[in-house]
Scaffold this motif. Structure first.
Motif, PDB file in Angstrom:
ATOM      1  N   ASN A 168      47.102  24.412  -2.323  1.00 14.60           N
ATOM      2  CA  ASN A 168      46.782  24.911  -0.884  1.00 14.60           C
ATOM      3  C   ASN A 168      45.844  25.707  -0.514  1.00 14.60           C
ATOM      4  OD1 ASN A 168      44.856  22.535  -0.588  1.00 14.60           O
ATOM      5  ND2 ASN A 168      46.945  21.423  -0.312  1.00 14.60           N
ATOM      6  N   ALA A 169      47.054  27.122  -1.326  1.00 16.11           N
ATOM      7  CA  ALA A 169      47.330  28.657  -1.264  1.00 16.11           C
ATOM      8  C   ALA A 169      46.164  29.127  -0.216  1.00 16.11           C
ATOM      9  CB  ALA A 169      47.955  29.532  -2.244  1.00 16.11           C
ATOM     10  N   GLY A 170      45.232  28.312  -0.477  1.00 16.38           N
ATOM     11  CA  GLY A 170      44.186  29.532   0.300  1.00 16.38           C
ATOM     12  C   GLY A 170      44.117  29.387   1.701  1.00 16.38           C
ATOM     13  N   VAL A 171      44.785  28.500   2.126  1.00 17.04           N
ATOM     14  CA  VAL A 171      44.969  28.277   3.216  1.00 17.04           C
ATOM     15  C   VAL A 171      45.598  29.675   4.350  1.00 17.04           C
ATOM     16  CG1 VAL A 171      46.910  26.941   3.384  1.00 17.04           C
ATOM     17  CG2 VAL A 171      44.671  26.334   4.846  1.00 17.04           C
ATOM     18  N   MET A 172      46.438  30.000   3.408  1.00 15.06           N
ATOM     19  CA  MET A 172      46.655  31.469   4.411  1.00 15.06           C
ATOM     20  C   MET A 172      46.181  32.465   4.123  1.00 15.06           C
ATOM     21  SD  MET A 172      49.046  29.629   5.686  1.00 15.06           S
ATOM     22  CE  MET A 172      50.089  32.044   6.378  1.00 15.06           C
ATOM     23  N   ASP A 173      44.968  32.742   3.246  1.00 17.96           N
ATOM     24  CA  ASP A 173      44.542  33.611   3.305  1.00 17.96           C
ATOM     25  C   ASP A 173      43.124  33.310   4.636  1.00 17.96           C
ATOM     26  OD1 ASP A 173      45.318  34.546   0.610  1.00 17.96           O
ATOM     27  OD2 ASP A 173      44.178  33.564  -0.666  1.00 17.96           O
ATOM     28  N   LYS A 174      42.777  32.011   4.744  1.00 16.18           N
ATOM     29  CA  LYS A 174      41.922  31.740   5.990  1.00 16.18           C
ATOM     30  C   LYS A 174      42.420  32.289   7.148  1.00 16.18           C
ATOM     31  CE  LYS A 174      39.025  27.865   7.643  1.00 16.18           C
ATOM     32  NZ  LYS A 174      38.231  27.238   7.526  1.00 16.18           N
ATOM     33  N   ALA A 175      43.219  31.993   7.747  1.00 16.48           N
ATOM     34  CA  ALA A 175      44.614  31.859   8.137  1.00 16.48           C
ATOM     35  C   ALA A 175      44.537  33.371   8.117  1.00 16.48           C
ATOM     36  CB  ALA A 175      46.196  31.318   8.295  1.00 16.48           C
ATOM     37  N   ILE A 176      44.795  34.652   7.707  1.00 13.65           N
ATOM     38  CA  ILE A 176      45.077  36.016   8.030  1.00 13.65           C
ATOM     39  C   ILE A 176      43.714  36.493   8.374  1.00 13.65           C
ATOM     40  CG2 ILE A 176      45.551  38.233   6.497  1.00 13.65           C
ATOM     41  CD1 ILE A 176      47.006  36.271   4.880  1.00 13.65           C
TER      42      ILE A 176
END
Length: 344
Positions: A168-176
């Motif tokens: 689920n690493a992509g969730v942090m890209d979305k947060a940024i």
């Protein structure tokens, strides 16, 4: 590549925050029941301060920290970037704010992080509640105007703990992306970073960690005092006994007993209402119950806060002298006056 790791971010060279990080790491090691059940990763611009510590250090350069702060210079964007980078290093990552103490095995928290489930520190409020808060109004109005307001049931979490599976690493890209999009609200909403993480997680299942950790963000001055007392006594160089020794520091700053509160009542009756909060701290400082080596540190922290409150209420010299006689034991009055004379 590790299966599970705790992730810390430390930068700026401030002794207080370095000691926060070190004590948090010690608490995690102290509570670890199975050696090797998780590792610890530290991203920092002062790697030399952790030589000999059982952590995997990732040095941070000035350029990296500048990049992570972003074009709009939002300090807490760095945290989101650290998590985004760290989550790729292990099957499961739990980011830990440095002002966090573990009182249960962190390994139990990794069990709560799955491909379908995130872990956060604690639930704060729903969007329906948040949007009514004064500091959220402008932010909420902008989201409504742009048609991007979330459902009222969206839950907002404190991100002092943030557990994410690598899948689920992509969730942090979305947060940024959201952090950058919301740049006009940094000054009013300092917690934009954790709001962005909650938005990015959306309606996914989130569980909390606050039954295993104490995140002392609202009590920093007292925990900083205890941390300093600990490291002044035992040093900052790691050795095998240090995690066990860290158990001598209370997880929560000690509060007066019910009996002590009852005994203090007659003295407080003689104090003007405006000065009672300070008077309580003055009395508590003299009675604080901690290990011997921490007692003076904790006492002085309470007294310094009392002095600040008295200054805020514009107490006169005569009023302070009166309170000192009422609230401070005769044997400790000279120590209190020494602190009083140190005030700016």
């Amino acid at each position: 590549m590790d299966s599970f790791h705790l992730l810390y971010l430390l930068y700026g060279g401030n002794t207080v925050y370095r000691q926060e990080a070190k004590f948090s790491i010690l608490s995690a090691l102290r509570e670890q029941r199975v050696p090797g059940s998780f590792s610890i990763t530290l991203m920092t611009d002062e790697p030399q301060a952790f030589e000999g510590w059982p952590v995997n250090v990732i040095p941070l350069t000035t350029n990296i920290l500048a990049q992570w702060k972003g074009a709009n210079s939002y300090t807490h964007r760095r945290k989101a970037c650290a998590i985004a980078a760290g989550v790729l290093l292990a099957e499961k990552t739990i980011f830990v704010d440095t002002d966090t103490v573990f009182f249960k095995d962190p390994a139990t928290l990794f069990e709560r992080v799955t491909d379908q489930q995130y872990l956060m520190d604690e639930f704060e409020w729903t969007w329906a509640e948040a949007k009514l808060r004064a500091d959220y109004v402008a932010f909420s109005n902008e989201l409504i105007a742009k048609g991007k307001a979330p459902d009222d049931g969206l839950k907002l979490y404190n991100s002092g703990i943030c557990g994410i599976a690598r899948v689920n690493a992509g969730v942090m890209d979305k947060a940024i992306e959201l952090i950058d999009e919301w740049r006009d609200h940094y000054l009013r909403l300092h917690t934009i970073e954790q709001i962005a993480v909650s938005f990015a997680m959306g309606d996914a299942k989130v569980v909390t960690a606050n039954d295993c950790v104490h995140h002392y963000y609202s009590k920093k001055r007292y925990h900083h005092t205890m941390n300093k007392g600990f490291f002044d006594t035992y040093g900052e160089q790691f050795h095998a006994d240090l995690p066990t020794l860290s158990a001598t520091v209370p997880v929560h700053f000690p509060q007066p007993s019910l009996l002590a509160k009852i005994k203090a009542q007659p003295r407080l009756i003689a104090v003007e209402k405006a000065f009672r909060p300070a008077a309580k701290l003055m009395i508590q400082g003299g009675k604080v119950s901690t290990p011997d080596y921490l007692r003076e540190y904790c006492r002085d922290a309470l007294w310094r806060r009392a002095i600040e409150l008295l200054q805020q209420k514009h107490a006169t010299t005569r009023q302070i002298e009166h309170l000192t006689k009422i609230c401070i034991e005769p044997s400790q009055q000279a120590d209190f006056k020494t602190l009083l004379n140190q005030r700016p």
